[in-house]
Design a protein around this motif. Structure first.
Motif, mmCIF file in Angstrom:
data_model
loop_
_atom_site.group_PDB
_atom_site.id
_atom_site.type_symbol
_atom_site.label_atom_id
_atom_site.label_comp_id
_atom_site.label_asym_id
_atom_site.label_seq_id
_atom_site.Cartn_x
_atom_site.Cartn_y
_atom_site.Cartn_z
ATOM 1 N N SER A 76 -3.540 0.970 -3.538
ATOM 2 C CA SER A 76 -2.495 -0.412 -4.169
ATOM 3 C C SER A 76 -3.036 -0.520 -5.544
ATOM 4 O O SER A 76 -4.093 -0.631 -5.730
ATOM 5 N N LEU A 88 0.841 -1.109 -0.163
ATOM 6 C CA LEU A 88 0.114 0.077 -0.034
ATOM 7 C C LEU A 88 0.878 1.228 -0.011
ATOM 8 O O LEU A 88 1.921 1.126 0.643
ATOM 9 N N SER A 89 0.253 2.299 -0.681
ATOM 10 C CA SER A 89 1.015 3.693 -0.473
ATOM 11 C C SER A 89 0.083 4.476 -0.157
ATOM 12 O O SER A 89 -1.083 4.554 -0.396
ATOM 13 N N ALA A 90 0.571 5.428 0.912
ATOM 14 C CA ALA A 90 -0.235 6.326 1.728
ATOM 15 C C ALA A 90 -0.381 7.731 0.673
ATOM 16 O O ALA A 90 0.418 8.177 0.246
ATOM 17 N N TYR A 129 -5.027 4.857 1.738
ATOM 18 C CA TYR A 129 -3.767 3.754 1.180
ATOM 19 C C TYR A 129 -4.607 3.336 -0.246
ATOM 20 O O TYR A 129 -5.578 2.983 -0.396
ATOM 21 N N LYS A 180 -7.527 0.474 7.082
ATOM 22 C CA LYS A 180 -7.302 -0.713 6.076
ATOM 23 C C LYS A 180 -8.664 -1.211 5.613
ATOM 24 O O LYS A 180 -8.837 -2.515 5.318
#
Ligand SMILES: [Zn+2]
Length: 92
Positions: free
Chosen positions: A55, A42-44, A53, A79
């Motif tokens: 993806s 994941l990238s925030a 997040y 999440k």
């Protein structure tokens, strides 16, 4: 001496936290299982003080179709899946 105790004590396994999904190839109909590692994949991003997040994954089937299926997921800070998008196939 605690040699044996040390030798045989198992180190704690890192907890797996995977999000799995299934897609169907638009061209050949093959069903492909995808997986996102909720820790590493994941990238925030920040929008108005809120953390999200994202993806992105590109999946390809194992048959000789070569259709690339691109999926994108958006998760909240804890999440939870908020949104998903797919190109080249459909979610099943
Ligand atoms: Zn295909």
């Amino acid at each position: 001496m605690n040699f044996f105790k040390k030798l045989f004590s198992s180190s704690p396994q890192p907890q797996r936290n995977d999000f799995t999904f299934k897609v169907k190839c638009k061209r050949c109909g093959e069903e492909i299982q995808g997986r996102i590692d909720l820790v590493n994949d994941l990238s925030a991003e920040y929008e108005d003080d809120n953390e999200f997040y994202y993806s992105r994954k590109v999946l390809m089937g194992e048959k000789r179709c070569f259709q690339r299926i691109e999926v994108q997921f958006k998760f909240s800070a804890n999440k939870t899946l908020l949104d998903k998008d797919i190109f080249g196939g459909e979610f099943i």
